[in-house]
Design an enzyme around this catalytic site. Structure first.
Site, PDB file in Angstrom:
ATOM      1  N   GLY A  11       0.705  -1.352  -0.123  1.00  0.00           N
ATOM      2  CA  GLY A  11      -0.013   0.111   0.056  1.00  0.00           C
ATOM      3  C   GLY A  11       0.998   1.200   0.036  1.00  0.00           C
ATOM      4  O   GLY A  11       2.163   1.340   0.089  1.00  0.00           O
ATOM      5  N   PHE A  14       1.563   5.716   5.013  1.00  0.00           N
ATOM      6  CA  PHE A  14       0.591   6.111   5.916  1.00  0.00           C
ATOM      7  C   PHE A  14      -0.548   5.230   5.667  1.00  0.00           C
ATOM      8  O   PHE A  14      -1.690   5.427   6.290  1.00  0.00           O
ATOM      9  CB  PHE A  14       0.248   7.215   5.969  1.00  0.00           C
ATOM     10  N   SER A  15      -0.410   4.041   5.310  1.00  0.00           N
ATOM     11  CA  SER A  15      -1.712   3.071   5.199  1.00  0.00           C
ATOM     12  C   SER A  15      -1.817   1.911   6.298  1.00  0.00           C
ATOM     13  O   SER A  15      -2.893   1.115   6.400  1.00  0.00           O
ATOM     14  CB  SER A  15      -1.749   2.330   3.736  1.00  0.00           C
ATOM     15  N   GLY A  16      -0.599   1.875   7.031  1.00  0.00           N
ATOM     16  CA  GLY A  16      -0.860   1.037   8.189  1.00  0.00           C
ATOM     17  C   GLY A  16       0.145  -0.370   7.769  1.00  0.00           C
ATOM     18  O   GLY A  16      -0.467  -1.261   8.640  1.00  0.00           O
ATOM     19  N   GLU A  83       9.667  -2.415   5.302  1.00  0.00           N
ATOM     20  CA  GLU A  83      10.211  -1.513   3.802  1.00  0.00           C
ATOM     21  C   GLU A  83      10.766  -2.625   2.866  1.00  0.00           C
ATOM     22  O   GLU A  83      11.740  -2.557   2.646  1.00  0.00           O
ATOM     23  CB  GLU A  83      11.352  -0.650   4.438  1.00  0.00           C
ATOM     24  N   GLU A 158      14.933   6.140  -4.054  1.00  0.00           N
ATOM     25  CA  GLU A 158      14.963   5.685  -2.498  1.00  0.00           C
ATOM     26  C   GLU A 158      15.363   7.059  -1.802  1.00  0.00           C
ATOM     27  O   GLU A 158      16.542   7.356  -1.648  1.00  0.00           O
ATOM     28  CB  GLU A 158      16.331   4.733  -2.520  1.00  0.00           C
ATOM     29  N   GLY A 161      11.650   8.646   4.331  1.00  0.00           N
ATOM     30  CA  GLY A 161      11.119   9.895   5.183  1.00  0.00           C
ATOM     31  C   GLY A 161       9.660   9.660   5.468  1.00  0.00           C
ATOM     32  O   GLY A 161       9.202   8.745   5.223  1.00  0.00           O
ATOM     33  N   CYS A 170      -5.222  10.263  -3.236  1.00  0.00           N
ATOM     34  CA  CYS A 170      -6.279   9.749  -3.985  1.00  0.00           C
ATOM     35  C   CYS A 170      -5.810   9.902  -5.446  1.00  0.00           C
ATOM     36  O   CYS A 170      -4.770  10.594  -5.589  1.00  0.00           O
ATOM     37  CB  CYS A 170      -7.951  10.062  -3.686  1.00  0.00           C
TER      38      CYS A 170
END
Length: 177
Positions: A11, A14-16, A83, A158, A161, A170
């Site tokens: 994802g 910040f999508s978890g 990651e 790469e 951050g 979106c």
């Protein structure tokens, strides 16, 4: 021979993804499995731990190549990799470890800030028993966000951050200036 499996969690920023990775690893720990987490060595933001954006964390082994830490992780049943998009050997390592009976859980970006595939991470999809695609919340309009947008001028792929360099967006907001 017992076979393991690969669970790929992908994802945007910040999508978890790391949160889900940590949740799954902790669940296996409760079930008495021997678990370890591997993180990318060049991500120095949190020392020797994997942190989520809400400050949840687990300790981790740091490396740039997964095969470099094989000796350290062979005694573990569950190998979490955070990651995953940064590891050049992610595909062969994950396949080999799963074939040796290890459960491999990988959290990774599925695309770059340019919406192109991120290194070899998508090559894991046909090799994975489970693929979870997460969405974030668009930081512009608050709808579902499937993309990571870089908000700085750097052009290299790469660039590690957080909110100071990226936002989740979106489709519509991706193309807004």
């Amino acid at each position: 021979m017992d076979y393991g499996y690969i669970h790929l969690i992908i994802g945007p920023m910040f999508s978890g993804k790391s949160t889900e990775l940590i949740r799954i690893v902790k669940r296996y720990q409760i079930a008495q499995y021997k678990c370890c987490v591997v993180k990318y060595l060049k991500d120095i933001r949190y020392g020797n731990s994997v942190y989520t954006h809400d400050n949840n964390h687990v300790s981790a082994i740091s490396t740039t190549l997964l095969y470099d830490v094989v000796d350290k992780i062979m005694n573990f049943d569950i190998i979490g990799i955070d990651e995953g998009q940064f590891f050049k050997d992610i595909v062969s390592f994950s396949e080999n470890m799963a074939n040796m009976g290890k459960i491999i859980i990988i959290a990774a970006l599925d695309s770059t800030f340019q919406r192109k595939e991120f290194n070899d991470i998508l090559k894991l999809i046909p090799l994975s028993e489970k693929v979870t695609k997460l969405n974030a919340v668009c930081m512009e309009c608050y709808k579902d966000a499937a993309f990571s947008k870089r908000i700085t001028k750097e052009k290299e792929i790469e660039l590690i951050g957080g909110k100071e360099k990226y936002k989740s967006v979106c489709r519509k907001c991706y193309f807004l200036e």
